[in-house]
Enzyme design. Structure first.
Site, mmCIF file in Angstrom:
data_model
loop_
_atom_site.group_PDB
_atom_site.id
_atom_site.type_symbol
_atom_site.label_atom_id
_atom_site.label_comp_id
_atom_site.label_asym_id
_atom_site.label_seq_id
_atom_site.Cartn_x
_atom_site.Cartn_y
_atom_site.Cartn_z
ATOM 1 N N VAL A 104 -34.862 2.559 50.969
ATOM 2 C CA VAL A 104 -35.003 3.825 51.429
ATOM 3 C C VAL A 104 -36.391 4.096 52.273
ATOM 4 O O VAL A 104 -36.731 5.491 52.336
ATOM 5 C CB VAL A 104 -34.799 4.999 49.997
ATOM 6 C CG1 VAL A 104 -33.529 4.980 49.597
ATOM 7 C CG2 VAL A 104 -35.891 4.493 49.225
ATOM 8 N N ASP A 105 -36.832 3.024 52.462
ATOM 9 C CA ASP A 105 -38.312 3.165 52.894
ATOM 10 C C ASP A 105 -38.534 3.212 54.358
ATOM 11 O O ASP A 105 -39.518 3.546 55.146
ATOM 12 C CB ASP A 105 -39.028 1.856 52.177
ATOM 13 C CG ASP A 105 -38.460 0.401 52.930
ATOM 14 O OD1 ASP A 105 -37.875 0.288 54.085
ATOM 15 O OD2 ASP A 105 -38.595 -0.541 52.042
ATOM 16 N N HIS A 120 -28.254 3.916 50.714
ATOM 17 C CA HIS A 120 -28.940 4.590 49.617
ATOM 18 C C HIS A 120 -29.881 5.963 50.162
ATOM 19 O O HIS A 120 -30.598 6.434 49.291
ATOM 20 C CB HIS A 120 -29.578 3.771 48.684
ATOM 21 C CG HIS A 120 -28.883 2.982 47.946
ATOM 22 N ND1 HIS A 120 -29.291 1.715 47.335
ATOM 23 C CD2 HIS A 120 -27.584 2.999 47.600
ATOM 24 C CE1 HIS A 120 -28.208 1.196 46.841
ATOM 25 N NE2 HIS A 120 -27.136 1.917 46.901
ATOM 26 N N SER A 193 -30.894 -8.399 44.685
ATOM 27 C CA SER A 193 -30.651 -8.902 43.332
ATOM 28 C C SER A 193 -28.864 -9.017 43.067
ATOM 29 O O SER A 193 -28.371 -9.641 42.429
ATOM 30 C CB SER A 193 -31.222 -8.197 41.964
ATOM 31 O OG SER A 193 -30.715 -6.800 42.079
ATOM 32 N N ASN A 217 -33.557 -15.301 49.408
ATOM 33 C CA ASN A 217 -33.957 -14.960 48.054
ATOM 34 C C ASN A 217 -35.007 -15.798 47.518
ATOM 35 O O ASN A 217 -34.791 -16.865 47.555
ATOM 36 C CB ASN A 217 -32.820 -14.345 47.208
ATOM 37 C CG ASN A 217 -33.273 -13.367 46.390
ATOM 38 O OD1 ASN A 217 -34.501 -13.583 45.586
ATOM 39 N ND2 ASN A 217 -32.571 -12.439 46.199
#
Ligand code: OAD
Length: 246
Positions: A104-105, A120, A193, A217
């Site tokens: 959401v950045d 999101h 994740s 990852n």
């Protein structure tokens, strides 16, 4: 690792359709904490049920408002990192690239990515908590309150335009994300994740449709065993190496 990167680069041709899903890990090297890191993760320090649910907001609007305002201010202090920028470059090299993010950045957009599908929401936008209608920034700047009252509903308050636990994702957003996952030749899962649904199912949808699945990852995730290529390490190092190999 070099051999895996080289092999993967042969798939990423000028007519290849790519779908990328990113999570908090891609912004970690910009200085934004992830959610599930055992020491520094946001959910190691705060309880999501106190801050990231509609019930939490109903119970204590100022607490939730201030927490998100701090996160929003923090994001404005940092810069996109080489991982974000490598995805802009990758988009220019392949046939088509759809970037889906759980973040959401807004850092992908600031790096130059276009058409980002934000599953999101985004910290920089606000909505009415009753009607979910957008609240313009100039209204926020001119209206006092923590949070300010909504301009759309008499009993409404302004809240961040993010998806909270227990809330549904927007149907049209989800549809576009799954369409891209089903249509791609190569699917990347980067810095997530891979446990939060429905985002985690995007890789499985891509796999069902025959895509090559790549995971980037720092750690092992539930997706690692099902991925065709696993590139273990920081996204800000691996993605520029991949782009350099094209
Ligand atoms: P998580 O915190 O669950 O996972 C971050 C992942 O990034 C982990 O697998 C880390 O190993 C990995 N990672 C950390 N640093 C990295 C780096 N430099 N390079 C590559 N990988 C790195 O974050 P998300 O998967 O994004 O939802 O979490 C999904 C959702 O859960 C979030 O969107 C948020 C949260 O609750 C909502 O708020 C609705």
């Amino acid at each position: 690792m070099d051999r895996r990167i080289e092999k993967l680069s042969t798939l990423l041709t000028a007519d290849c359709r790519v779908c990328v899903l990113t999570g908090a890990g891609i912004s970690a090297e910009s200085g934004i904490p992830t959610f599930r890191d055992a020491q520094t993760g946001l959910w190691a320090q705060y309880r999501p049920e106190d801050l990231a649910t509609p019930q939490a907001f109903e119970r204590n609007p100022p607490l939730v408002w201030r927490w998100y305002r701090e996160r929003r201010a923090r994001v404005l202090e940092v810069e996109p990192n080489p991982g974000h920028r490598a995805l802009v470059e990758l988009a220019a090299r392949v046939g088509a690239l759809t970037l889906v993010t759980q973040n959401v950045d807004g850092l992908h957009q600031r790096a130059g990515s276009r058409g980002v599908i934000e599953l999101h929401g985004n910290l920089s936008r606000s909505i009415c908590h009753r009607t979910l209608k957008p609240v313009p920034e100039d209204y926020l700047a001119a209206t006092p309150g923590e949070p300010p009252p909504s301009p759309h509903h008499r009993d409404g308050l302004v809240r961040p335009d993010v998806v909270w636990f227990g809330e549904l994702l927007r149907g049209d957003v989800l549809e576009r994300a799954f369409a891209a996952a089903h249509a791609c030749d190569v699917f990347f899962s980067i810095g997530t994740s891979a446990v939060v649904e429905p985002a985690a199912s995007l890789a499985l949808a891509a796999r069902e449709s025959g895509a090559h699945i790549v995971e980037v990852n720092r750690d092992v995730t539930p997706l690692s065993r099902q991925a065709d290529t696993v590139l273990k390490g920081p996204a800000g190092e691996i993605l520029p190496r991949l782009v350099a190999a094209l």
